[in-house]
Design a protein around this motif. Structure first.
Motif, PDB file in Angstrom:
ATOM      1  N   UNK A   1       4.523 -18.236  21.931  1.00  0.00           N
ATOM      2  CA  UNK A   1       3.284 -17.691  21.375  1.00  0.00           C
ATOM      3  C   UNK A   1       2.063 -18.449  21.882  1.00  0.00           C
ATOM      4  N   UNK A   2       0.884 -18.073  21.378  1.00  0.00           N
ATOM      5  CA  UNK A   2      -0.364 -18.661  21.866  1.00  0.00           C
ATOM      6  C   UNK A   2      -0.509 -20.130  21.525  1.00  0.00           C
ATOM      7  N   UNK A   3       0.322 -20.631  20.590  1.00  0.00           N
ATOM      8  CA  UNK A   3       0.289 -22.046  20.228  1.00  0.00           C
ATOM      9  C   UNK A   3       1.355 -22.860  20.942  1.00  0.00           C
ATOM     10  N   UNK A   4       2.060 -22.211  21.868  1.00  0.00           N
ATOM     11  CA  UNK A   4       3.101 -22.913  22.613  1.00  0.00           C
ATOM     12  C   UNK A   4       4.426 -23.007  21.888  1.00  0.00           C
ATOM     13  N   UNK A   5       4.582 -22.267  20.782  1.00  0.00           N
ATOM     14  CA  UNK A   5       5.815 -22.298  20.000  1.00  0.00           C
ATOM     15  C   UNK A   5       6.762 -21.191  20.470  1.00  0.00           C
ATOM     16  N   UNK A   6       8.041 -21.510  20.497  1.00  0.00           N
ATOM     17  CA  UNK A   6       9.044 -20.524  20.889  1.00  0.00           C
ATOM     18  C   UNK A   6       9.327 -19.591  19.712  1.00  0.00           C
ATOM     19  N   UNK A   7       9.286 -18.281  19.951  1.00  0.00           N
ATOM     20  CA  UNK A   7       9.455 -17.289  18.894  1.00  0.00           C
ATOM     21  C   UNK A   7      10.555 -16.300  19.259  1.00  0.00           C
ATOM     22  N   UNK A   8      11.174 -15.741  18.216  1.00  0.00           N
ATOM     23  CA  UNK A   8      12.179 -14.694  18.360  1.00  0.00           C
ATOM     24  C   UNK A   8      11.758 -13.511  17.504  1.00  0.00           C
TER      25      UNK A   8
END
Length: 202
Positions: free
Chosen positions: A44-51
């Protein structure tokens, strides 16, 4: 999380695939069973990995959803400079900000000394961009500080290294607050407080 039929959708940075779920059998073993619907994995835009479940069962629809997801991410991502901010630029901005706050001269001098140590380390390691200074680099920096010496030829005390690493965190937190960095490069770093040194009683 394991995905099968994985693919990075063209023109996006989104990976799609189907989850593999495990069903328990009566004999105590488990049997893998792929999900019918597709799932997207992305940053995501914060650099976090998302599913995110896409709610579709065909590869064609999954690709279309991935393209829509990428457009949504691009729209929500803050506009960045064409060239990412460098360590030197970030530290210069931090020092300008600190001096504008009218801090004590002793504090400013301390910050400048610690900023110069950070620059030296990054120069030696070939780290130019600020967003490349991650958690591993921060801990490596702590180990590197143990090898440094005063002008008198003695190594820095634990308290000095702790303060220097704390200033390093302040520099990057400043970059995040000022939106000079798109995400926190080292969100989980933690340094226990340096043990106090016994003082000689008069």
């Amino acid at each position: 999380m394991k995905l099968i039929d994985r693919e990075v959708v063209h023109t996006t940075s989104v990976t799609i695939g189907r989850r593999v779920q495990h069903r328990k059998l009566t004999d105590g073993t488990s049997q893998p069973r792929p999900s019918k619907s597709f799932t997207a994995v992305y940053t995501d835009e914060n650099g976090e990995r998302r599913t995110e479940g896409l709610g579709v069962t065909t590869i064609k629809e999954a690709r279309r959803k991935a393209v829509e997801l990428q457009k949504r991410l691009d729209a929500g991502r803050p506009r960045q400079q064409t060239t990412a901010i460098t360590i030197r630029q970030l530290t210069e901005r931090f020092m300008e900000f600190s001096e504008a706050r009218d801090l004590a001269p002793k504090t400013i001098a301390r910050y400048r000394t610690d900023v110069n140590k950070l620059r030296t380390f990054c120069d030696e390691q070939g780290i130019t961009r600020a967003d490349r200074f991650d958690e591993n680099r921060w801990y490596s920096y702590g180990a590197w500080l143990k090898t440094r010496q005063h002008k008198q030829g003695v190594t820095y005390q634990n308290k000095t290294r702790y303060t220097t690493l704390t200033v390093c965190k302040q520099v990057f937190n400043f970059g995040i607050r000022q939106k000079l960095l798109a995400f926190a490069p080292m969100p989980g770093v933690h340094l226990p407080k340096a043990p106090a040194r016994p003082q000689v009683c008069p």
